[in-house]
Scaffold this active site. Structure first.
Site, PDB file in Angstrom:
ATOM      1  N   HIS A  49      38.225  34.548  73.510  1.00 50.27           N
ATOM      2  CA  HIS A  49      38.939  33.800  72.474  1.00 50.27           C
ATOM      3  C   HIS A  49      39.135  32.408  73.062  1.00 50.27           C
ATOM      4  O   HIS A  49      39.093  32.237  74.289  1.00 50.27           O
ATOM      5  CB  HIS A  49      40.298  34.431  72.187  1.00 50.27           C
ATOM      6  CG  HIS A  49      40.200  35.813  71.605  1.00 50.27           C
ATOM      7  ND1 HIS A  49      40.647  36.933  72.262  1.00 50.27           N
ATOM      8  CD2 HIS A  49      39.684  36.228  70.430  1.00 50.27           C
ATOM      9  CE1 HIS A  49      40.424  37.995  71.505  1.00 50.27           C
ATOM     10  NE2 HIS A  49      39.833  37.604  70.392  1.00 50.27           N
ATOM     11  N   ASP A  52      41.683  32.523  75.647  1.00 45.04           N
ATOM     12  CA  ASP A  52      41.370  33.250  76.888  1.00 45.04           C
ATOM     13  C   ASP A  52      40.821  32.250  77.906  1.00 45.04           C
ATOM     14  O   ASP A  52      40.863  32.471  79.111  1.00 45.04           O
ATOM     15  CB  ASP A  52      40.294  34.324  76.660  1.00 45.04           C
ATOM     16  CG  ASP A  52      40.791  35.487  75.804  1.00 45.04           C
ATOM     17  OD1 ASP A  52      41.955  35.893  75.946  1.00 45.04           O
ATOM     18  OD2 ASP A  52      39.986  35.995  74.986  1.00 45.04           O
ATOM     19  N   HIS A 212      34.441  48.829  62.570  1.00 41.77           N
ATOM     20  CA  HIS A 212      34.664  48.079  61.337  1.00 41.77           C
ATOM     21  C   HIS A 212      33.792  48.631  60.207  1.00 41.77           C
ATOM     22  O   HIS A 212      34.238  48.728  59.061  1.00 41.77           O
ATOM     23  CB  HIS A 212      34.381  46.591  61.541  1.00 41.77           C
ATOM     24  CG  HIS A 212      35.292  45.937  62.545  1.00 41.77           C
ATOM     25  ND1 HIS A 212      35.231  44.605  62.848  1.00 41.77           N
ATOM     26  CD2 HIS A 212      36.287  46.429  63.319  1.00 41.77           C
ATOM     27  CE1 HIS A 212      36.156  44.301  63.749  1.00 41.77           C
ATOM     28  NE2 HIS A 212      36.794  45.405  64.058  1.00 41.77           N
TER      29      HIS A 212
END
Ligand code: GLO
Ligand code: MG
Length: 343
Positions: A49, A52, A212
């Site tokens: 991210h 991060d 997902h």
């Protein structure tokens, strides 16, 4: 050509075990400690991210730039590569009601600026891949936002980034729900439809996460096939999921081995990985693991992938084709199950 698969995960995949109902159960490893695990566990790619990489995505750019250069150095020293950067748009209070699809012009402005910085961070750490997991781009209740305008805003956001940097690619990681009740672009099919409306369709593709697809009631290997046909499967988040509940991020293959086998099959048979794509594992250690044993979900998932790869490679393809031709799918069922059982 035999693919030599390279594996990746993100620093969030080594974590302290907190969940929405309880606090951390183990101390967090530092980022530097986490980096040391990669090679030891057989991984070469690091997923990030924006925050991060940098201490805070709201810091002045000069600070973010020096943080990113430092991380690049840590990666280079360890022979690791950055796979992607995903702006973490769902934690900041600006994104409380969605970032890209927020009703607030101020929030949308923040989102775009922050996303551009994520592109700049990606450039420094050496990746062209920007992942969009549109966590809060949906609603808890239908009347909260204009659903048509929201789709337009997603396309506009992509266009702005594609124009901001002509080298980047956007990888949509679609998920039908959680944290939202309903996401606006719930599946890879929806997303690739939008990709074709952007200013640079060839730079928009997908990252498919097994869980997902399952949460959308779809089969992950078929979802992967859909993107593979379009040459748009640029990353995967393999994991497993026990039915239609919250996103469990279980180790790859531990719930449904046959479903996992089919994912490895579709990837292997269609050249996934031959253009540098990583096998990403978005898995979480069970809350009950001790700190010393809290990286097993990663090595186990990798091991299960490689063992399933052996099974894919040793499957008698002629037999499969013969059974397809004679439409003897009962026999095909047994062939696959026997193969999985080593019989
Ligand atoms: C959550 C997602 C999330 C993303 C990550 C990178 O359901 O899978 O973990 O993969 O934030 O975009
Ligand atoms: Mg994921």
């Amino acid at each position: 050509m035999t693919t030599n698969y390279r594996f990746s995960f993100g620093p969030w995949n080594i974590h302290s075990g907190s969940d929405p109902f309880g606090p951390a159960m183990r101390d967090e490893f530092t980022f530097a400690e986490k980096l040391e695990f990669y090679k030891k566990l057989g991984f070469d790619g690091v997923q990030f991210h924006d925050d991060d990489v940098v201490t805070s995505a709201d810091d002045p750019w000069t600070k973010q730039e020096s943080d990113a250069k430092r991380v690049r150095q840590l990666l280079d020293e360890r022979g690791l590569v950055a796979e992607f950067v995903a702006p973490r748009l769902w934690e900041n209070e600006m994104g409380i009601d969605g970032s890209i699809t927020s009703n607030s012009p101020e929030a949308r402005k923040y989102t775009l600026e922050r996303s551009k910085r994520a592109v700049d961070i990606a450039q420094i750490i050496g990746t062209k891949n920007i992942v969009l997991w549109p966590a809060r781009e949906g609603t808890y209740m239908r009347e909260a936002k204009d659903p048509v305008a929201s789709i337009g805003r997603l396309v506009e956001w992509m266009n702005a980034l594609l124009e901001y940097n002509k080298d980047i690619r956007i990888l949509g990681e679609m998920k039908p729900n959680e944290p939202m009740d309903q996401a606006y672009v719930p599946t890879v099919g929806h997303f690739l439809g939008l990709a074709s409306l952007t200013v640079a369709p060839s730079r928009v593709g997908a990252l498919i996460e097994s869980a997902h697809s399952i949460l959308a009631g779809l089969d992950p290997s078929d979802d992967m096939a859909y993107a593979l046909y379009q040459k748009k499967l640029w990353s995967v988040h393999l994991n497993d999921q026990n039915g239609l509940k919250f996103d469990e991020d279980k180790s790859f293959g531990v719930v449904d081995l046959r479903r996992a086998f089919n994912q490895v099959w579709v990837l292997e048979r269609n050249g996934y990985g031959q253009n540098g794509e990583f096998v990403g594992l978005d898995v979480k250690a069970l809350r009950t693991q001790s700190k010393e044993k809290s990286t097993k979900h990663l090595s186990n998932s990798r091991e299960i992938f490689l063992k399933l790869l052996d099974l894919v490679r040793s499957l008698d393809v002629k037999k499969v084709e013969g059974l397809r031709a004679s439409r003897d799918y009962e026999e095909l069922d047994l062939l696959i199950v026997n193969h999985l059982m080593g019989k």
